[in-house]
Design a protein around this motif. Structure first.
Motif, PDB file in Angstrom:
ATOM      1  N   PRO A  55       0.710  -1.229   0.028  1.00  0.00           N
ATOM      2  CA  PRO A  55       0.010   0.104  -0.105  1.00  0.00           C
ATOM      3  C   PRO A  55       0.947   1.207  -0.065  1.00  0.00           C
ATOM      4  O   PRO A  55       1.854   1.326   0.659  1.00  0.00           O
ATOM      5  N   VAL A  56       0.428   2.288  -0.814  1.00  0.00           N
ATOM      6  CA  VAL A  56       1.361   3.368  -1.152  1.00  0.00           C
ATOM      7  C   VAL A  56       1.044   4.572  -0.050  1.00  0.00           C
ATOM      8  O   VAL A  56      -0.157   4.632   0.363  1.00  0.00           O
ATOM      9  N   GLN A  57       1.906   5.422   0.121  1.00  0.00           N
ATOM     10  CA  GLN A  57       1.717   6.546   0.839  1.00  0.00           C
ATOM     11  C   GLN A  57       1.980   7.768  -0.249  1.00  0.00           C
ATOM     12  O   GLN A  57       1.224   7.952  -1.131  1.00  0.00           O
ATOM     13  N   ALA A  58       3.052   8.426  -0.097  1.00  0.00           N
ATOM     14  CA  ALA A  58       3.221   9.760  -1.145  1.00  0.00           C
ATOM     15  C   ALA A  58       3.434   8.938  -2.346  1.00  0.00           C
ATOM     16  O   ALA A  58       3.238   9.756  -3.763  1.00  0.00           O
ATOM     17  N   GLN A  59       4.253   7.825  -2.520  1.00  0.00           N
ATOM     18  CA  GLN A  59       4.641   6.868  -3.605  1.00  0.00           C
ATOM     19  C   GLN A  59       4.518   5.635  -3.680  1.00  0.00           C
ATOM     20  O   GLN A  59       4.801   5.197  -2.127  1.00  0.00           O
ATOM     21  N   GLY A  60       4.848   4.854  -4.259  1.00  0.00           N
ATOM     22  CA  GLY A  60       4.936   3.515  -4.061  1.00  0.00           C
ATOM     23  C   GLY A  60       6.478   3.161  -4.124  1.00  0.00           C
ATOM     24  O   GLY A  60       7.400   3.655  -4.662  1.00  0.00           O
ATOM     25  N   ALA A  61       7.040   2.127  -3.280  1.00  0.00           N
ATOM     26  CA  ALA A  61       8.146   1.759  -3.142  1.00  0.00           C
ATOM     27  C   ALA A  61       8.431   0.127  -2.348  1.00  0.00           C
ATOM     28  O   ALA A  61       7.159  -0.200  -2.018  1.00  0.00           O
ATOM     29  N   SER A  62       9.468  -0.483  -2.727  1.00  0.00           N
ATOM     30  CA  SER A  62       9.486  -1.682  -2.292  1.00  0.00           C
ATOM     31  C   SER A  62      10.946  -1.832  -2.102  1.00  0.00           C
ATOM     32  O   SER A  62      11.674  -0.900  -2.648  1.00  0.00           O
ATOM     33  N   ILE A  63      11.491  -2.909  -1.294  1.00  0.00           N
ATOM     34  CA  ILE A  63      13.030  -2.816  -1.261  1.00  0.00           C
ATOM     35  C   ILE A  63      13.561  -4.061  -2.349  1.00  0.00           C
ATOM     36  O   ILE A  63      12.959  -4.997  -2.184  1.00  0.00           O
ATOM     37  N   LEU A  64      14.789  -3.800  -2.643  1.00  0.00           N
ATOM     38  CA  LEU A  64      15.242  -4.747  -3.585  1.00  0.00           C
ATOM     39  C   LEU A  64      16.106  -5.830  -3.079  1.00  0.00           C
ATOM     40  O   LEU A  64      17.114  -5.233  -2.061  1.00  0.00           O
ATOM     41  N   GLY A  65      16.014  -6.892  -3.064  1.00  0.00           N
ATOM     42  CA  GLY A  65      16.712  -7.898  -2.350  1.00  0.00           C
ATOM     43  C   GLY A  65      17.366  -8.763  -3.397  1.00  0.00           C
ATOM     44  O   GLY A  65      17.211  -8.264  -4.729  1.00  0.00           O
ATOM     45  N   GLY A  66      18.186  -9.732  -3.364  1.00  0.00           N
ATOM     46  CA  GLY A  66      18.834 -10.465  -4.487  1.00  0.00           C
ATOM     47  C   GLY A  66      20.136 -10.646  -4.272  1.00  0.00           C
ATOM     48  O   GLY A  66      20.998 -10.092  -3.373  1.00  0.00           O
ATOM     49  N   GLU A  67      20.722 -11.248  -5.076  1.00  0.00           N
ATOM     50  CA  GLU A  67      22.138 -11.562  -5.263  1.00  0.00           C
ATOM     51  C   GLU A  67      22.838 -11.033  -6.378  1.00  0.00           C
ATOM     52  O   GLU A  67      22.351 -11.092  -7.571  1.00  0.00           O
ATOM     53  N   ASN A  68      23.951 -10.627  -6.485  1.00  0.00           N
ATOM     54  CA  ASN A  68      24.772 -10.290  -7.674  1.00  0.00           C
ATOM     55  C   ASN A  68      25.937 -11.135  -7.810  1.00  0.00           C
ATOM     56  O   ASN A  68      26.521 -11.880  -6.731  1.00  0.00           O
ATOM     57  N   TYR A  69      26.421 -11.313  -9.091  1.00  0.00           N
ATOM     58  CA  TYR A  69      27.500 -12.052  -9.490  1.00  0.00           C
ATOM     59  C   TYR A  69      28.756 -10.998  -9.319  1.00  0.00           C
ATOM     60  O   TYR A  69      28.710  -9.818  -9.748  1.00  0.00           O
ATOM     61  N   SER A  70      29.680 -11.435  -8.702  1.00  0.00           N
ATOM     62  CA  SER A  70      30.995 -10.687  -8.888  1.00  0.00           C
ATOM     63  C   SER A  70      32.239 -11.471  -9.143  1.00  0.00           C
ATOM     64  O   SER A  70      32.195 -12.574  -8.904  1.00  0.00           O
ATOM     65  N   ILE A  71      33.311 -10.903  -9.611  1.00  0.00           N
ATOM     66  CA  ILE A  71      34.529 -11.601 -10.032  1.00  0.00           C
ATOM     67  C   ILE A  71      35.523 -11.164  -9.130  1.00  0.00           C
ATOM     68  O   ILE A  71      35.737  -9.950  -8.636  1.00  0.00           O
TER      69      ILE A  71
END
Lengths: 315, 454
Positions: B329-345
């Protein structure tokens, strides 16, 4: 004792003026046997302590950690810590946690030891069952207490509500006023068997004849306890207390599982705080300084223990 | 950024698996030498045991061969790979992906090691000091900048530029792989939080999915009855607590650098009010996201905030539970949090080129789609998110939609400490130890000096 043995063994042959003689070699041979143990201790204990000390006087953080050229900062890390209210809070939480746990688990452990020192049917089985608390992995006992003290479904609340001591759900580990108490209770539960077993061994070493003689002299149960059991148990009690102190002061896993140091920092003892500094915040220098202070405290306790036990032996 | 305890349990299994494998290999090698003994006509106990052992080894070998592509072939390149996907579809999908790569690229061996989530950071640090690092490491995306700052990761800026596909990614996931204007990785997968609703409970109470905060509060209140709470979130003292609260902060228009603001106070007040109104349990301060799921599964929470990794869990463990998902549910704007994994070398390794080639192969849309769908994960690539596989599914569609406004936790290498300050503010305010304003003022004082100066 040990000294006199070596002296009689090599004594006549060791003469400083004779240079490296057969005896000197034999004496050195003795040291040869110590080398593996020394090397082991140096490698696994002294070297890490040295590295830790070195890190604690350098500015080691996320940017300098790998580069290796850590700037030397002297005692700055220690100063930052001592000035940090969070560190001081952690220290006082640690002291309350340790003091509270020790006092109760020693008293209850002693009471149980007195109970179990008399033979009765089922004694062995009960004792073994009590030891279970000590043998359980900390993660298990931590989770057990975490859910027992839960505000919505905890068995503790259910029990208290049933007898009318509590009317609405109390979140023991969520409430900053009771969270520390909750972790102390869990730690007491874990620690009682340890105290009991050692104290029981001490009690069993007191010759029964002493009690018989006291009874003949007309001493009642309380007098026998005051004048026989207590003084004779002093050395054992001292060891148990000091071992308990060292063990409790560095408890980490139990609290980590139960509250993670929270709510806010209500249960953040020194080991938790140190772990956070190093492995969550990557402030390795400060983490090392905190670890050093922790170590100094523990070594202080250990020295006190050695000193007291030596005095006991002489007395 | 998910279920920590389960992961550490997995570790035991994996380790033992590896050990059996080694042992069986040795036995298998010994077998030819045992042959003369086996030809003797009399079958005594020893030969019988040997035969049985060889049989068992054979079975174990067959099993192990299917399970992990770690056996080194001769004369090829070996890419060492670390991740913490040691359970369920997470594990098998990654395994299958690497196997496909090896099958299509003879001469390349990917040696994969799975490490428990809680240990990966420490392992990477230890490995960095000892010079024993893998070629590829899969990192939780909020940690990416810290590792880049540590100097553990290879600067991929030039390679990324000549690859030319950076624009295909969502901004949030992509930004989480950059640090001080340089590229240090590629997003592997993305996840975000959405609102889950128990439709059986909500239907009976005639509650429709809330679309703004007022509706959320009203719905949570209407769905609270007896020992059933309207909403469950995780406010535990770990990254999970921050992870769950940040969407609300962002929805007000505030951000971490401006946490002590009207928006910040409104976001924290929302949680405080929900607990005060008993629409949420005070227990949220001790609940991990896994605990939140348990509440939802048992009907003790009518709504919850959780991520896509719970979809297969719910489908498998609670097949009778009726639920739907909707954007937060939004207030001034919609948002969520980004989770997840990244590949790195890992920086300075001998196989940077081979590792880069492997990573770009995984990002080819057809390869990526197969892997993500097998793993039950959401894409970080815009072009893939428009694929019917995600847009056609009523549940996944919501996640992909929410992902468009999901924001990364890219606040520089001191983020863990910043997060700790936020956790303490949440805990102080919700437990009633401090009021919202002073809790946030304190957090602000801690956070401001920790933010990157740029």
């Amino acid at each position: 004792m040990a000294r006199s043995l070596t002296q009689t063994g090599t004594g006549p042959l060791v003469r400083p003026s004779r240079g490296i003689g057969l005896g000197r070699l034999r004496g050195l041979g003795g040291y040869l046997y110590v080398i593996p143990a020394l090397a082991y201790i140096a490698l696994t204990m002294l070297y890490p302590v040295y590295e830790n000390l070195r890190m604690s006087v350098h500015d080691v953080n996320v940017r300098t950690f790998l580069a290796g050229d850590w700037p030397f900062v002297g005692l700055d890390n220690y100063r930052t810590l001592v000035d940090d209210p969070v560190f001081r809070k952690a220290l006082s939480v640690s002291l309350i946690f340790t003091g509270g746990s020790l006092l109760v688990q020693f008293t209850l452990g002693f009471a149980l030891a007195l109970f179990f020192v008399r033979p009765f049917p089922g004694n062995g089985l009960l004792r073994a069952l009590l030891l279970l608390a000590w043998m359980l992995p900390t993660v298990v006992s931590g989770s057990l207490f975490r859910w027992s003290l839960d505000g919505d479904y905890g068995i503790v609340n259910a029990g208290l509500e049933a007898v009318g001591l509590l009317d609405s759900g109390r979140f023991w580990l969520i409430d900053p006023d009771t969270a520390l108490l909750g972790t102390i209770i869990a730690n007491i539960w874990v620690g009682i068997p340890f105290n009991m077993v050692l104290l029981l061994a001490g009690l069993q070493n007191i010759p029964a004849t002493l009690y018989e003689a006291a009874s003949v002299d007309g001493a009642n149960a309380w007098q026998r306890f005051r004048s026989l059991t207590l003084p004779l148990m002093r050395p054992v009690a001292l060891s148990v207390l000091l071992l308990g102190l060292i063990y409790t002061f560095k408890v980490f896993d139990l609290i980590y599982v139960m509250t993670g140091g929270g709510p806010v920092d209500a249960t953040s003892v020194l080991p938790i705080y140190t772990y956070q500094l190093s492995f969550e915040f990557f402030r390795f220098g400060q983490g090392a300084a905190a670890a050093t202070l922790l170590l100094i405290g523990l070594v202080g306790f250990a020295i006190a223990y050695l000193w007291l036990s030596r005095r006991e032996e002489i007395a | 950024m998910q279920r920590r305890t389960e992961r550490s349990e997995q570790r035991v299994e994996q380790r033992t698996e590896q050990r059996t494998e080694q042992r069986t290999e040795q036995r298998a090698e010994q077998r030819p030498q045992d042959q003369p003994g086996a030809t003797t006509p009399t079958v005594n106990r020893r030969t019988l045991l040997k035969a049985a052992g060889a049989g068992a080894a054979g079975v174990a070998l067959a099993g192990a061969a299917g399970a992990r592509p770690t056996r080194a072939r001769q004369g090829g390149t070996t890419i060492r790979w670390w991740d913490y996907y040691n359970e369920g579809a997470n594990n098998t999908a990654m395994q299958a992906q690497l196997q496909r790569y090896m099958d299509s690229h003879p001469g390349i061996v990917v040696e994969r090691t799975t490490i428990p989530f809680a240990d990966l950071k420490q392992k990477l640090l230890q490995g960095a000091t000892a010079g024993e690092l893998p070629d590829v490491a899969v990192i939780d995306n909020p940690d990416h900048q810290a590792f880049a700052a540590l100097g553990v990761l290879e600067d991929l800026t030039e390679r990324v530029t000549s690859w030319g596909q950076a624009a295909s990614y969502f901004e949030g996931p992509w930004n989480s792989t950059t640090f001080e204007g340089k590229n240090y990785g590629i997003p592997d997968n993305s996840n975000c939080l959405v609102l889950w609703i128990n439709t059986a409970i909500a239907g009976a109470a005639e509650v429709v999915p809330p679309t703004n905060w007022d509706e959320l509060r009203a719905a949570a209140k209407a769905l609270t009855a007896g020992d059933q709470y309207g909403l469950a979130v995780s406010g535990v003292k770990s990254e999970e607590g921050t992870f769950q609260w940040l969407p609300f902060l962002w929805e007000t228009g505030a951000d971490i650098p401006t946490i002590d603001s009207e928006g910040g106070r409104a976001a924290l007040q929302l949680w405080v009010d929900l607990v005060a109104e008993r629409s949420m349990s005070q227990g949220i301060l001790g609940w991990t996201q896994q605990d939140v799921l348990t509440q939802f599964q048992n009907g003790k929470a009518a709504m919850m905030l959780n991520g896509p990794w719970q979809i297969p869990v719910l489908k498998q463990d609670s097949p009778d539970l009726q639920w739907q998902v909707t954007t937060i549910p939004v207030q001034a704007q919609g948002a969520s949090i980004l989770g997840g994994e990244n590949y790195s070398i890992v920086a300075g390794g001998p196989n940077v080129d081979a590792a880069w080639e492997l990573l770009t192969w995984t990002q080819q849309p057809e390869n990526l789609k197969q892997y993500l769908s097998e793993a039950g994960k959401l894409p970080s690539r815009q072009d893939l998110a428009e694929d019917p596989y995600w847009t056609g599914d009523p549940v996944l569609r919501v996640f992909v939609e929410q992902l468009k406004v999901a924001r990364p936790r890219a606040y520089g290498p001191s983020y863990p400490e910043i997060s700790n300050a936020i956790q303490e503010a949440i805990q102080a305010a919700v437990s009633g130890q401090a009021d919202v304003a002073s809790a946030l003022a304190r957090a602000q004082a801690t956070i401001t000096p920790l933010l990157p100066s740029s």
